[in-house]
Design a protein around this motif. Structure first.
Motif, short mmCIF file in Angstrom:
data_model
loop_
_atom_site.label_atom_id
_atom_site.label_comp_id
_atom_site.label_asym_id
_atom_site.label_seq_id
_atom_site.Cartn_x
_atom_site.Cartn_y
_atom_site.Cartn_z
N PRO A 246 122.42 10.34 95.35
CA PRO A 246 121.14 10.91 94.91
C PRO A 246 121.22 11.44 93.49
O PRO A 246 122.25 11.99 93.06
N ILE A 247 120.15 11.27 92.75
CA ILE A 247 119.96 11.91 91.45
C ILE A 247 118.57 12.54 91.48
O ILE A 247 117.61 11.90 91.90
N LEU A 248 118.48 13.79 91.07
CA LEU A 248 117.21 14.50 91.11
C LEU A 248 116.52 14.47 89.76
O LEU A 248 117.13 14.78 88.73
N GLY A 249 115.25 14.07 89.75
CA GLY A 249 114.44 14.27 88.57
C GLY A 249 114.12 15.74 88.44
O GLY A 249 113.76 16.40 89.43
N GLY A 250 114.27 16.29 87.26
CA GLY A 250 114.04 17.72 87.08
C GLY A 250 112.57 18.08 87.13
O GLY A 250 111.68 17.23 87.17
N VAL A 251 112.30 19.38 87.14
CA VAL A 251 110.92 19.85 87.09
C VAL A 251 110.39 19.69 85.67
O VAL A 251 111.16 19.57 84.71
N TYR A 252 109.08 19.69 85.54
CA TYR A 252 108.49 19.52 84.22
C TYR A 252 107.19 20.31 84.13
O TYR A 252 106.67 20.81 85.13
N PRO A 253 106.64 20.45 82.91
CA PRO A 253 105.52 21.38 82.70
C PRO A 253 104.21 20.92 83.33
O PRO A 253 104.07 19.81 83.85
N ASN A 254 103.24 21.82 83.22
CA ASN A 254 101.85 21.54 83.60
C ASN A 254 100.99 22.50 82.79
O ASN A 254 101.29 23.69 82.72
N ASN A 255 99.95 21.99 82.18
CA ASN A 255 99.15 22.83 81.29
C ASN A 255 98.29 23.85 82.01
O ASN A 255 97.60 24.65 81.37
N TRP A 263 108.08 31.05 85.24
CA TRP A 263 109.29 31.69 85.79
C TRP A 263 109.76 30.93 87.03
O TRP A 263 110.96 30.69 87.21
N LEU A 264 108.83 30.56 87.90
CA LEU A 264 109.19 29.81 89.10
C LEU A 264 109.77 28.45 88.74
O LEU A 264 110.71 27.97 89.39
N LEU A 265 109.22 27.83 87.71
CA LEU A 265 109.71 26.53 87.26
C LEU A 265 111.17 26.64 86.83
O LEU A 265 112.03 25.84 87.25
N LYS A 266 111.47 27.63 86.01
CA LYS A 266 112.85 27.81 85.55
C LYS A 266 113.77 28.22 86.70
O LYS A 266 114.93 27.80 86.76
N ASP A 267 113.24 29.03 87.61
CA ASP A 267 114.02 29.47 88.76
C ASP A 267 114.44 28.27 89.61
O ASP A 267 115.60 28.16 90.03
N THR A 268 113.49 27.38 89.87
CA THR A 268 113.82 26.17 90.64
C THR A 268 114.82 25.30 89.89
O THR A 268 115.77 24.78 90.48
N HIS A 269 114.61 25.14 88.59
CA HIS A 269 115.54 24.34 87.79
C HIS A 269 116.96 24.90 87.88
O HIS A 269 117.92 24.15 88.09
N ASN A 270 117.08 26.22 87.73
CA ASN A 270 118.41 26.84 87.76
C ASN A 270 119.09 26.65 89.11
O ASN A 270 120.32 26.49 89.18
N ARG A 271 118.32 26.66 90.18
CA ARG A 271 118.92 26.43 91.49
C ARG A 271 119.32 24.97 91.67
O ARG A 271 120.37 24.66 92.23
N MET A 272 118.46 24.07 91.22
CA MET A 272 118.74 22.64 91.39
C MET A 272 120.05 22.24 90.73
O MET A 272 120.82 21.44 91.29
N VAL A 273 120.33 22.78 89.55
CA VAL A 273 121.54 22.36 88.84
C VAL A 273 122.80 22.90 89.51
O VAL A 273 123.91 22.50 89.14
N ASN A 274 122.64 23.78 90.51
CA ASN A 274 123.79 24.30 91.24
C ASN A 274 123.94 23.69 92.63
O ASN A 274 124.71 24.19 93.44
N TRP A 275 123.20 22.63 92.91
CA TRP A 275 123.26 22.01 94.23
C TRP A 275 124.36 20.96 94.35
O TRP A 275 124.55 20.38 95.42
N GLY A 276 125.05 20.67 93.27
CA GLY A 276 126.09 19.65 93.33
C GLY A 276 125.54 18.23 93.27
O GLY A 276 126.24 17.28 93.61
N THR A 277 124.30 18.09 92.83
CA THR A 277 123.66 16.78 92.69
C THR A 277 123.22 16.63 91.24
O THR A 277 122.65 17.58 90.67
N PRO A 278 123.46 15.48 90.60
CA PRO A 278 123.01 15.32 89.20
C PRO A 278 121.51 15.54 89.07
O PRO A 278 120.72 15.12 89.92
N VAL A 279 121.12 16.22 88.00
CA VAL A 279 119.71 16.53 87.73
C VAL A 279 119.34 16.02 86.35
O VAL A 279 120.06 16.25 85.38
#
Length: 756
Positions: A246-255, A263-279
């Motif tokens: 698996p490779i995860l596409g990261g989160v991205y903005p929305n206007n 804050w939630l966007l960055k929070d999710t991103h920070n958790r995803m990069v610690n899951w042991g799966t490429p992001v």
């Protein structure tokens, strides 16, 4: 060949036209513009009725550019251009002249820096495979951005990646994404669209936007975030189960995102990069620092344009795909091995094992001794941190056992922060509460990022508090009260600690009807006990003479929305009897209200013992204009009186409480008036005053305690306030009243249930 379309709202008789820089578009002559049409079922979408074929320039080997704009024309021929300044444009590629391209220009008046168009029938991609042994099959499953939406000819980041991977490694890429897909839809589609492709790598590219993050209510945002993250982890597991990486596409903005969304966007991103799966990290390239797209790279709030897609592609490290099938086979073998590992084992056979991917922990104690897992047991804590792979948060027991804590909390360093006793012979299994936030789990009733309420089954509820603070859950918390309407009505209690205050949850047809407390870092299991009708719920209704009763109920946390006499002064018990006899009519009648500027109080001329001290606000001018005060009092006291009658109608028993000196005749009169208006409900009048109880001896329904509760002294002396509260608590307990049977009135009772 080109077909143009745009969304535009028009008036009767108006139509939309297109005019531009080529002969086919009228050479900017309004009289030669190309009219668009619409239909009732597709309005406000307008489109060209015929395909436009632009004649190639003399330099036919190169791509040329056509500029144009839309105009709104009314029945009189008046023209309104969509915007001044720069024009819309599109590239005319001679290679595409034989195909039909739909040019989707979004909304009238909103000119995009880059166009969006797509083939009516996407040309078949031709790939030049390299040696079979080097070629991998890559599948992308995601939403419209992964499909390339809003990039010219849908040649978005996925298309660019496919070209690069084929050229560099000979890999083949299949895109099975779907417009509007979220994690739930993607999980449901996975077996039918991914597995048949027999992929070696699966890129999971979804967005928080499609989960509804931008438009949901604020208290729903963290629940959406958790469902999204849980869904991604489920898709990662599904990918590994079919032997793919698996490779995860990261989160991205929305206007449409706000600072909290960011804050939630960055929070999710920070958790995803610690899951042991490429992001695939897209935030750095796309985010303007506020959760929105950088200038010039988006087509609409949710989608990047051609430039934004290219930035997404350029953010991808192609070295992620520099692998061969032998490496993937080893990885597959590693993940298919038994994933339960022994974390700790001692000579007595006591052991702890962990299933990391499932976020489960098993604790087995075959010995005859009780083991205590605590923060100070360093040996086991070190083993847990190094081997167990615990997920920070709350873990809850698969099945609650008597005398065993049904949860424990895991710190950020992955150690257990809770003291848990493991009795002899125990075989316990704990699972991360995170697992319960699965997108397919419809039993998640409420989640705000710290507090979660889940319906385990028809007889059990979990209340999970992941924060460091106690949560006070009560009927005035509207979102929770309404969420619990989904639960079968009845009385639920904590079977492990039934006698702890505020561990009884009463749920009626309108939702939560009691106060419940959730300790910090805890999970409390509430079990169905009986019907609401099987217990006698007692209501406490203060009757003056001042606010002392309200103050003490507040400290006991027995308070709810205010009743009519909570914040008034009523020096005469006869006034109370008459006000109730008149069902509170005239209590807030402006004709009887008079403001005393020297005292800052409002006095009542009909009931001379009644006055108000909390109704005039700083912005009021009560000497010259009392109308705002009158209106505010009308709203407040009509609502408070409705609660009074609703409470009497819906409780099983009433305790009317009055402080201050009273006389026997006044008490008898008040009892008679209460009896007429209590709708046949059992009741007592509890009088609390510094006088002999002999005054009220043998009066039916009357209970008297020789005590004094002075609100002025309580305000000045917190210690005295708490002392009075303890005395009051003792009186109520002697009458059999506690949080286990207290009736709670909702802040806004249903109108049809107010009057008897």
């Amino acid at each position: 060949m080109y077909r143009f379309q745009i969304s535009a709202s028009t008036q009767t008789g108006e139509f939309i036209g297109i005019v531009g820089s080529t002969g086919e578009l009228g050479l900017w002559d309004i009289k030669k513009c190309v009219p668009l049409r619409t239909s009732p079922d597709r309005y406000p979408l307008w489109w060209t009725d015929t395909e436009i074929n632009f004649a190639p320039s003399l330099d036919s080997g190169k791509t040329q550019t056509v500029e144009y704009k839309y105009v709104r024309i009314d029945s009189n021929g008046s023209v309104r251009w969509e915007a001044f300044g720069f024009n819309r444009w599109l590239p005319i590629d001679p290679e595409n002249q034989s195909k039909t391209i739909v040019v989707d220009d979004g909304a009238f008046g909103y000119l995009q820096p880059y166009p969006f168009g797509y083939f009516i029938e996407e040309p078949a991609a031709t790939m030049r495979p390299k040696e079979e042994s080097q070629q991998l099959k890559i599948v992308v499953i995601g939403s419209s951005v992964a499909l390339g939406y809003k990039a010219w000819l849908l040649r978005g980041w996925t298309w660019l990646l496919a070209q690069a991977l084929q050229e560099k490694y000979g890999h083949e890429l299949a895109n099975v994404s779907e417009v509007g897909a979220n994690v739930t839809r993607t999980i449901n589609r996975f077996a039918s669209v991914v597995i048949p492709e027999k992929p070696d790598i699966v890129i999971i590219a979804l967005s928080l936007g499609n989960e509804g993050l931008a438009y949901c209510l604020p208290h729903e945002r963290r629940a959406i975030q958790r469902r999204f993250e849980s869904g991604l982890q489920q898709l990662v597991k599904m990918t590994r189960n079919i032997g793919a990486r698996p490779i995860l596409g990261g989160v991205y903005p929305n206007n449409d995102y706000s600072p909290e969304h960011h804050w939630l966007l960055k929070d999710t991103h920070n958790r995803m990069v610690n899951w042991g799966t490429p992001v695939l990290d897209w935030l750095a390239a796309l985010d303007n620092g506020q959760g929105r797209w950088k200038d010039g790279i988006s087509f609409d709030p949710a989608h990047p344009n051609t430039v934004g897609h290219r930035l997404m592609y350029e953010s991808i490290n192609l070295d992620l795909f520099a692998i061969d099938k032998s490496q993937l086979a080893k990885e597959k073998q590693r993940f298919q091995q038994p994933n339960e590992v022994i974390v700790y084992l001692d000579n007595a056979g006591f052991y702890v094992s962990s299933c990391i991917e499932e976020k489960r922990l098993r604790i087995v104690n075959p010995s005859q001794y009780t083991y205590t897992i605590a923060p100070y047991w360093q040996e086991i804590q070190t083993a847990l941190k190094n081997k167990a792979g615990l997920f920070p948060g709350i873990y809850i027991a698969k099945s609650a056992q008597p005398e065993t804590l049904p949860f424990f909390a895991v710190q950020e360093d992955r150690a257990i922060a809770t003291t848990v006793d493991i009795p002899p012979g125990a075989d316990l299994e704990y699972s991360a509460a995170f697992n319960l936030f699965s997108p397919n789990n419809s039993n998640l009733l409420f989640y705000d990022g710290h507090l979660g309420i889940l319906q385990a089954d028809e007889r059990h509820l979990w209340v999970i508090n992941e924060s460091d603070n106690e949560y006070n859950i009560h009927p005035m918390w509207q979102e929770i009260r309404l969420a619990l309407k989904a639960v079968p009505p009845g009385v639920y209690e904590d079977p492990l600690h039934p006698d702890i205050p505020f561990r009884t949850m009463m749920i009626g047809s309108k939702g939560l009807e009691s106060r419940v407390k959730a300790p910090p870092k805890s999970a409390v299991l509430f079990q169905y006990k009986c019907k609401l009708s099987d217990i006698s719920r007692v209501a406490i209704l203060p009757l003056g003479d001042r606010c002392a009763v309200r103050m003490m109920l507040y400290k006991m946390e027995y308070d709810g929305p205010a009743f009519p006499f909570d914040l008034t002064r009523t020096t005469k018990i006869a006034d109370i009897a008459d006000i109730i006899e008149n069902r509170f009519y005239d209590m807030w009648n402006p004709a009887f209200l008079h403001y005393n500027p020297d005292e800052g109080r409002i006095y009542h001329s009909k009931w001379s013992g009644l006055s108000f001290a909390h109704e005039v606000e700083d912005t009021d001018d009560p000497i010259n204009d009392m109308s705002p005060v009158h209106e505010r009092m009308r709203l407040r006291y009509s609502a408070r009186s409705e609660r009074f009658w609703y409470t009497i109608k819906n409780c099983d028993k009433v305790i009317f409480v009055r402080t201050g000196i009273a006389d026997r005749g006044g008490a008898m009169d008040l009892v008679n008036k209460l009896q007429k208006n209590s709708q046949g409900k059992p009741f007592h009048l509890l009088l609390l005053s510094p006088q002999s109880s002999d005054e009220f001896l043998d009066l039916p329904h009357v209970l008297h305690y020789n005590v004094e509760f002075n609100p002025d002294r309580m305000y000045d002396d917190l210690g005295h306030w708490m002392y009075c509260t303890q005395v009051m608590r003792g009186i109520l307990q002697s009458l059999g009243i506690s949080s286990k049977n207290l009736f709670w009135c909702p802040p806004n009772p249903p109108k049809d249930e107010v009057k008897g």
